[in-house]
Enzyme design. Structure first.
Site, short mmCIF file in Angstrom:
data_model
loop_
_atom_site.label_atom_id
_atom_site.label_comp_id
_atom_site.label_asym_id
_atom_site.label_seq_id
_atom_site.Cartn_x
_atom_site.Cartn_y
_atom_site.Cartn_z
N LYS A 9 0.84 -1.20 0.00
CA LYS A 9 0.00 0.00 0.00
C LYS A 9 0.88 1.26 0.00
CE LYS A 9 -3.93 -2.28 2.33
NZ LYS A 9 -4.74 -2.34 3.58
N TYR A 49 -12.12 -2.93 -3.14
CA TYR A 49 -12.63 -3.02 -1.77
C TYR A 49 -14.16 -3.00 -1.72
CZ TYR A 49 -8.14 -2.69 0.69
OH TYR A 49 -6.90 -2.95 1.22
N PHE A 57 -15.25 2.91 7.61
CA PHE A 57 -13.87 3.20 7.22
C PHE A 57 -13.67 3.24 5.70
CE2 PHE A 57 -14.21 -1.42 7.86
CZ PHE A 57 -13.65 -1.92 6.69
N ARG A 85 -1.32 -14.18 3.79
CA ARG A 85 -2.05 -13.47 4.86
C ARG A 85 -1.36 -13.66 6.21
NH1 ARG A 85 -6.89 -11.08 3.77
NH2 ARG A 85 -7.74 -11.39 5.86
N ARG A 102 2.99 -6.61 9.17
CA ARG A 102 2.24 -5.56 9.89
C ARG A 102 2.70 -5.47 11.34
NH1 ARG A 102 -3.58 -7.36 7.30
NH2 ARG A 102 -3.66 -5.88 5.55
N ASN A 112 -1.95 0.01 6.99
CA ASN A 112 -1.32 -1.21 7.51
C ASN A 112 -0.43 -1.89 6.47
OD1 ASN A 112 -3.27 -2.22 5.88
ND2 ASN A 112 -4.45 -3.25 7.49
N HIS A 115 -1.68 -5.63 1.52
CA HIS A 115 -2.97 -6.29 1.30
C HIS A 115 -2.70 -7.68 0.77
CE1 HIS A 115 -6.90 -7.29 -0.36
NE2 HIS A 115 -6.25 -7.71 -1.42
N GLU A 126 -9.13 -10.50 -7.89
CA GLU A 126 -8.20 -9.39 -7.69
C GLU A 126 -7.03 -9.44 -8.67
OE1 GLU A 126 -9.25 -8.59 -2.96
OE2 GLU A 126 -7.30 -9.44 -3.45
O1 CDP Z 1 -6.72 -6.29 4.77
P1 CDP Z 1 -7.51 -7.40 5.44
O2 CDP Z 1 -8.13 -8.37 4.47
O3 CDP Z 1 -6.67 -8.07 6.49
O4 CDP Z 1 -8.71 -6.69 6.25
P2 CDP Z 1 -10.20 -6.29 5.77
O5 CDP Z 1 -11.10 -6.52 6.92
O6 CDP Z 1 -10.54 -6.89 4.47
O7 CDP Z 1 -10.08 -4.71 5.61
C1 CDP Z 1 -9.49 -4.16 4.45
C2 CDP Z 1 -8.66 -2.97 4.83
O8 CDP Z 1 -9.53 -1.96 5.33
C3 CDP Z 1 -7.68 -3.21 5.98
O9 CDP Z 1 -6.48 -3.80 5.58
C4 CDP Z 1 -7.48 -1.80 6.49
O10 CDP Z 1 -6.57 -1.08 5.66
C5 CDP Z 1 -8.88 -1.19 6.31
N1 CDP Z 1 -9.69 -1.22 7.54
C6 CDP Z 1 -9.81 -0.06 8.30
O11 CDP Z 1 -9.25 0.96 7.93
N2 CDP Z 1 -10.56 -0.07 9.46
C7 CDP Z 1 -11.19 -1.18 9.86
N3 CDP Z 1 -11.92 -1.16 10.98
C8 CDP Z 1 -11.09 -2.37 9.11
C9 CDP Z 1 -10.32 -2.36 7.96
MG MG Z 2 -9.69 -8.19 3.14
#
Ligand code: CDP
Ligand code: MG
Length: 132
Positions: A9, A49, A57, A85, A102, A112, A115, A126
């Site tokens: 990112k 996304y 968010f 992951r 992370r 973070n 991705h 994707e």
């Molecule tokens: O990236 P990952 O698949 O681990 O998490 P996700 O639940 O799919 O969320 C996607 C991205 O959204 C996260 O990696 C964060 O950058 C962001 N996010 C956030 O800003 N605040 C949250 N409460 C949850 C996710």
């Molecule tokens: Mg995700």
């Protein structure tokens, strides 16, 4: 061989951590099958996304990635989806294992660093989106 989509990112690119991220994947035994620098449009980020559309968010997340350099890569290996992951760590860096990307280099949930696709079907979607 299983393939997944990983992104460095914008915070990772700006902090010069591209090599560090790649090194973590390669040293784990994964193979970088393709890689490129992309400056994604808002449309691409929203599509990427889309599962999070409507969440509190979402706008902050889309703003954070839109129009800034991102490294997209196809990572290949046995169980690549779950391995990448695991190497990335929990989305909340405070919960992420200290040996994960992370856990080592991030401390905010939005910014973070990385991705990775969450399942094989998402990985295919994707990869098509970022490497069409
Ligand atoms: O990236 P990952 O698949 O681990 O998490 P996700 O639940 O799919 O969320 C996607 C991205 O959204 C996260 O990696 C964060 O950058 C962001 N996010 C956030 O800003 N605040 C949250 N409460 C949850 C996710
Ligand atoms: Mg995700």
């Amino acid at each position: 061989m299983e393939r997944t989509l990983a992104l460095v990112k914008p915070d990772g690119v700006e902090r010069c951590l591209i090599g560090e991220v790649i090194a973590h994947y390669e040293r784990k035994g994964l193979h970088i099958a393709d890689i490129k620098m992309v400056v994604p449009s808002r449309q691409l980020v929203e599509e990427h996304y889309k599962e999070h559309k409507g969440k509190d968010f979402f706008d902050e997340l889309v703003d954070y990635l839109t129009g800034r350099s991102v490294v997209a890569m196809i990572v290949e290996g046995t169980n690549a989806v779950s391995v990448v992951r695991k190497v990335n760590g929990n989305k909340n860096p405070l919960e992420a294992e200290l040996g994960s990307i992370r856990g080592k280099y991030a401390f905010e949930t939005t910014k973070n660093l990385v991705h990775a696709s969450d399942c094989i079907e998402t990985a295919q979607r994707e990869i098509n989106l970022w490497f069409q």
